[in-house]
Design a protein around this motif. Structure first.
Motif, PDB file in Angstrom:
ATOM      1  N   GLU A  93       1.643   6.608 -10.629  1.00  0.00           N
ATOM      2  CA  GLU A  93       2.353   7.861 -10.335  1.00  0.00           C
ATOM      3  C   GLU A  93       1.465   8.856  -9.595  1.00  0.00           C
ATOM      4  OE1 GLU A  93       5.553   8.564 -10.401  1.00  0.00           O
ATOM      5  OE2 GLU A  93       5.703   6.445 -10.938  1.00  0.00           O
ATOM      6  N   VAL A 126       1.239   7.667  -6.030  1.00  0.00           N
ATOM      7  CA  VAL A 126       2.458   8.044  -5.305  1.00  0.00           C
ATOM      8  C   VAL A 126       2.387   9.509  -4.885  1.00  0.00           C
ATOM      9  CG1 VAL A 126       4.945   8.464  -5.562  1.00  0.00           C
ATOM     10  CG2 VAL A 126       3.946   6.283  -6.313  1.00  0.00           C
ATOM     11  N   THR A 182       0.017   9.963  -2.052  1.00  0.00           N
ATOM     12  CA  THR A 182       0.572   9.417  -0.810  1.00  0.00           C
ATOM     13  C   THR A 182       1.649  10.327  -0.239  1.00  0.00           C
ATOM     14  OG1 THR A 182       0.099   7.192  -1.638  1.00  0.00           O
ATOM     15  CG2 THR A 182       1.542   7.353   0.264  1.00  0.00           C
ATOM     16  N   GLU A 183       2.399  10.987  -1.098  1.00  0.00           N
ATOM     17  CA  GLU A 183       3.384  11.962  -0.615  1.00  0.00           C
ATOM     18  C   GLU A 183       2.699  13.101   0.132  1.00  0.00           C
ATOM     19  OE1 GLU A 183       6.946  11.438  -3.948  1.00  0.00           O
ATOM     20  OE2 GLU A 183       5.320  12.864  -4.301  1.00  0.00           O
ATOM     21  N   ILE A 206       4.704   4.029  -0.500  1.00  0.00           N
ATOM     22  CA  ILE A 206       5.157   4.586  -1.794  1.00  0.00           C
ATOM     23  C   ILE A 206       6.066   3.592  -2.510  1.00  0.00           C
ATOM     24  CG2 ILE A 206       6.634   6.354  -2.815  1.00  0.00           C
ATOM     25  CD1 ILE A 206       5.461   8.282  -0.658  1.00  0.00           C
ATOM     26  N   GLU A 207       6.984   2.994  -1.767  1.00  0.00           N
ATOM     27  CA  GLU A 207       7.886   1.990  -2.365  1.00  0.00           C
ATOM     28  C   GLU A 207       7.093   0.812  -2.920  1.00  0.00           C
ATOM     29  OE1 GLU A 207      10.431   1.089   0.869  1.00  0.00           O
ATOM     30  OE2 GLU A 207      11.654   2.901   0.667  1.00  0.00           O
ATOM     31  N   LEU A 262       3.927   0.828  -3.912  1.00  0.00           N
ATOM     32  CA  LEU A 262       3.191   1.261  -5.095  1.00  0.00           C
ATOM     33  C   LEU A 262       4.100   1.278  -6.321  1.00  0.00           C
ATOM     34  CD1 LEU A 262       1.173   4.261  -3.563  1.00  0.00           C
ATOM     35  CD2 LEU A 262       0.181   2.179  -4.512  1.00  0.00           C
ATOM     36  N   ARG A 263       5.291   1.781  -6.159  1.00  0.00           N
ATOM     37  CA  ARG A 263       6.217   1.861  -7.292  1.00  0.00           C
ATOM     38  C   ARG A 263       6.701   0.480  -7.737  1.00  0.00           C
ATOM     39  NH1 ARG A 263       9.268   7.310  -5.224  1.00  0.00           N
ATOM     40  NH2 ARG A 263       8.164   8.772  -6.586  1.00  0.00           N
TER      41      ARG A 263
END
Length: 217
Positions: free
Chosen positions: A81, A84, A87-88, A211-212, A214-215
């Protein structure tokens, strides 16, 4: 004979310890949550404990080291998290840099970016994810340089340091480098076409994909 390249104390010693420790963490030679014992590090790098302690304080400010109450320092753990979230932040800053680079790039610089893209293609064809990851980092760094947005560059370097282990892990995931290559080539195409809007959109699309991934774990 004295070793003039490794001063045992003072500012040069702090810088020496800082550089060696930072590289060891970024290259994965020191694992997340690994304890960083001042005496051991001082002996390894040929500097004083005070130099190591000062270096650890610097690394803590960079987000690479954390102090644990009554246990000393350790390599900081960056969970999914947090990765993420970092990265955002990258997405916004990298988009700005790509747009600025597209507006500023000249023919010689455009050819340099195209050469980087060709080298990245070769590493994917050769099945070398580590070399690919290194080239991808070079591409992002070069675009930032071309942007002339030095404040964004400084912030991105800090984010990069905290994300490097997560991104290396992604690079070794089956099929990831192929998708990443297509995304990076789209960034190169937009920047070398001198299209700021397309360049920003391409970087945002790439980092949204990161991000996708990583999640997805």
């Amino acid at each position: 004979m004295p070793n003039h390249t490794r001063p045992s104390s003072g500012e040069r010693a702090r810088q020496h310890a800082l550089g060696r420790l930072r590289q060891a963490i970024l290259r994965g030679e020191m694992a997340p949550a690994q304890r960083l014992v001042e005496n051991e590090l001082a002996e390894r790098y040929g500097v004083t404990r005070a130099s190591v302690r000062a270096a650890l304080i610097d690394l803590e400010s960079q987000g690479l080291v954390e102090r644990v109450r009554n246990r000393g320092s350790r390599v900081r753990v960056v969970g999914v998290e947090e990765a993420v979230s970092l990265t955002e932040c990258r997405l916004v800053l990298e988009g700005l840099c790509a747009a600025r680079a597209a507006a500023a790039v000249d023919d010689e610089q455009a050819a340099e970016l195209a050469d980087l893209g060709a080298a990245m293609r070769r590493t994917v064809a050769d099945g070398d994810p580590l070399a690919y990851a290194e080239l991808a980092h070079r591409l992002h760094h070069r675009i930032r340089e071309l942007s002339g947005q030095f404040t964004a560059m400084e912030l991105l370097e800090r984010l990069d340091a905290q994300l490097v282990r997560q991104l290396l892990r992604l690079a070794f995931r089956p099929g990831r480098t192929r998708r990443s290559l297509d995304e990076h080539l789209a960034v190169i195409k937009a920047v070398t076409a001198r299209d700021p809007q397309a360049a920003e959109a391409a970087v945002r699309a790439h980092l949204t994909s990161v991000i996708e991934a990583l999640r997805a774990g």
